[in-house]
Design an enzyme around this catalytic site. Structure first.
Site, mmCIF file in Angstrom:
data_model
loop_
_atom_site.group_PDB
_atom_site.id
_atom_site.type_symbol
_atom_site.label_atom_id
_atom_site.label_comp_id
_atom_site.label_asym_id
_atom_site.label_seq_id
_atom_site.Cartn_x
_atom_site.Cartn_y
_atom_site.Cartn_z
ATOM 1 N N TYR A 139 13.624 -6.655 5.955
ATOM 2 C CA TYR A 139 13.112 -7.299 7.785
ATOM 3 C C TYR A 139 14.367 -8.069 7.282
ATOM 4 C CZ TYR A 139 10.427 -3.564 9.071
ATOM 5 O OH TYR A 139 9.222 -2.446 8.957
ATOM 6 N N LYS A 186 3.832 -1.528 -3.777
ATOM 7 C CA LYS A 186 4.434 -0.700 -4.591
ATOM 8 C C LYS A 186 5.045 -1.765 -5.654
ATOM 9 C CE LYS A 186 5.396 3.523 -4.898
ATOM 10 N NZ LYS A 186 4.360 4.558 -4.631
ATOM 11 N N ASP A 219 0.943 3.553 -1.710
ATOM 12 C CA ASP A 219 0.373 4.741 -0.705
ATOM 13 C C ASP A 219 -1.182 5.443 -0.887
ATOM 14 O OD1 ASP A 219 1.654 4.351 -3.774
ATOM 15 O OD2 ASP A 219 2.478 5.956 -3.760
ATOM 16 N N ASP A 243 4.228 -2.994 7.819
ATOM 17 C CA ASP A 243 5.031 -2.077 9.374
ATOM 18 C C ASP A 243 4.314 -0.501 9.589
ATOM 19 O OD1 ASP A 243 6.317 -1.991 11.764
ATOM 20 O OD2 ASP A 243 7.970 -1.739 10.913
ATOM 21 N N ASP A 247 0.771 0.753 12.205
ATOM 22 C CA ASP A 247 0.800 2.045 13.295
ATOM 23 C C ASP A 247 -0.309 3.050 13.034
ATOM 24 O OD1 ASP A 247 2.390 0.159 14.775
ATOM 25 O OD2 ASP A 247 3.752 2.034 14.838
#
Ligand code: NAD
Length: 490
Positions: A139, A186, A219, A243, A247
């Protein structure tokens, strides 16, 4: 590095907060929140400021006028309604502008099952917090077209960027009397970038022996959030991971409409609902102010007004529990009321306690950082070679032949060519799909320690025959490679 914790704000007198009502339903939900806070005797004075659609229309490309930035710089605190992100080329998001301008590096998203809001997960006791790094990672917005058909985005993760979000997450875990902190990355695939977060987490964790620290692959974290969300207490993670999972987690407890958040940094903090400007229902007295209200509760705790925070939070919980006078999005079918009536109901419930046990919040002790250009010294640095990124339609063998000729007589030798991460020269089994961007690895015959190698002469020769986009130095820091190998490279 000095990371002495200090208390954030302590409120014994009135605190001035910048209020950005925002777009769409923003003004309605802001007004509702301000009424409820006033009724709860919260000691807040509001300084109104503008951002969003109207500002873009005035031609201010950041969506955030200087007066607004000045106001937040002065107050150090903002409560913000949703801002419309313009759909058009070249305009920036005002939300991102605010985050970057004030270096609001920590995005905190509590996710808690609310009474009366039925979801497939109701009854599981979900009560967790996601702490998302908010300014680094993909970002940073550093993107380049490598060829007309290949785009690249830089994933930038720094050691201090990881350390401050991790220390903030530990501090928050302590402040909320929580017991577990999971770091989700990750790191198994992106060993340097995501791996940095994991390594720093494992270095810092022993300083907090009272908190059970663990690492989880992102994951699997997403999977576990759906399978058994109640196992989580606090999760700290990198920007893009955060992010997405924040959500996802909001969806477990009733969606974005009731999800609060804060964005905090060393010099400012901004509190906002997670939802957008809901233009379809704007101006119709239909919007649910709960998310912005719960964000204001986070603000009250941040400034140390725990009594007002508790009073407002309990009034929200009682209102939801009793299920009377709720807005249409959360009420039983056909029984919804308007924003104003819902707000009146919460005000009427101020001073009542819900059946939900209260958490014992303590002031959040923000890590303190020295104001210096951060630098990690290394005792021994070697340059090992160069990766040159070349745009070409040549096949790998022909490209290699040409690059070997270019390197002849220099200190460099071509050792590998890859395409989108997989080695294609020397050839390996399989038939790779090729695109027009190749990473060509030149290793120095003798690693260079201090003496600058003759990069210019190699690049001059390559430029004579090829179109190159950028060059990366291959370095080794204190004996550890500062670069990864391609898939298939030995
Ligand atoms: P949205 O959150 O505005 O709306 C999604 C759905 O949820 C709609 O059906 C809407 O009516 C409903 N909804 C949202 N908030 C509600 C509330 N408080 N009460 C009742 N219902 C509510 O998402 P969107 O439609 O994707 O985005 C609309 C605009 O908001 C876009 O311009 C987007 O860029 C912007 N946006 C801003 C922020 C922010 O400022 N932080 C966040 C997300 C989207």
């Amino acid at each position: 590095m000095d990371v002495t914790p200090t208390a954030s704000h302590v409120s014994s007198r009135t605190t001035t907060v910048t209020a950005i009502a925002g777009d769409g339903i923003g003004p309605e939900v802001m007004q509702a929140v301000q009424r409820i806070l006033a009724a709860a005797s919260a000691k807040i004075a509001w300084e109104d400021a503008e951002a969003g659609a109207a500002v873009f229309r005035r031609g201010i490309a950041s969506g955030c006028p200087q007066e607004t930035l000045d106001s937040i710089a002065r107050t150090g605190l903002a409560l913000k309604g949703p801002l419309e992100t313009p759909v058009g080329f070249g305009e920036k998001s005002a939300n991102v502008t605010l985050r970057k301008f004030f270096e609001l590096y920590g995005n905190i998203r509590p996710v808690r099952e609310l009474p009366g809001i039925r979801t497939p997960f109701s009854g599981r006791g979900i009560d967790l917090v996601i702490v998302r790094e908010n300014v680094e990672d993909l970002y940073t917005g550093i993107e380049h077209m490598q060829s007309a058909g290949a785009a690249q985005c830089l994933k930038l993760i720094t050691e201090p960027g990881c350390e401050r979000i991790i220390r903030l997450a530990f501090a928050l875990t302590q402040a909320e009397g929580r017991k577990k902190l999971a770091c989700a990355t990750k790191a198994n695939i992106m060993k340097m970038t995501e791996g940095m977060m994991k390594r720093v987490f494992e270095r810092v964790a022993p300083e907090y022996p009272d908190i059970a620290a663990s690492h989880i692959i992102i994951d699997n974290c997403a999977h576990q959030l759906v399978i058994a969300p109640e196992q989580f207490d606090v999760i700290v993670t990198t920007n893009m991971n955060g992010d997405i999972i924040s959500d996802l987690a909001a969806g477990l407890v009733g969606g974005l409409g009731v999800a609060p958040s804060s964005n905090i940094g060393d010099n400012a903090a901004m509190f906002e609902a997670v939802h957008g400007s809901a233009p379809q229902i704007a101006g119709k007295d239909l919007a649910n102010p709960t998310a912005l209200l719960l964000s204001a509760v986070m603000l009250l705790r941040h400034i140390g007004d725990f009594a007002a925070a508790e009073k407002v939070e309990q009034a929200v919980l009682v209102t939801l529990e009793e299920g009377r006078n709720l807005t249409g999005d959360i009420a039983a079918k056909g029984q919804g009321v308007g924003t104003t009536a819902f707000t009146d109901q919460i005000i009427a419930n101020l001073g009542r306690d819900s059946s939900e046990a209260s958490r014992q919040y303590q002031p959040l002790k923000m890590p303190v950082w020295p104001d210096v250009v951060w630098h990690h010294p290394s005792a021994h640095r070697e340059m090992m070679g160069l990766d040159v990124f070349i745009e070409t339609e040549q096949r790998p063998d022909a490209l290699a032949q040409s690059l070997q000729a270019a390197a002849e007589g220099t200190e460099f030798s071509l050792t590998m060519i890859e395409n989108r991460g997989a080695q294609v020269w020397p050839a390996r089994t399989g038939k790779p799909f090729l695109v027009d961007i190749f990473r060509c690895r030149f290793m120095l015959d003798v690693p260079s320690e201090g003496k600058p190698s003759d990069i210019a002469s190699l690049m001059g020769r390559i430029s004579a025959h090829h179109h190159w986009m950028h060059v990366e130095k291959l370095q080794r820091f204190d004996g550890a490679d500062g670069y990864t190998r391609a898939q298939g490279e030995n």
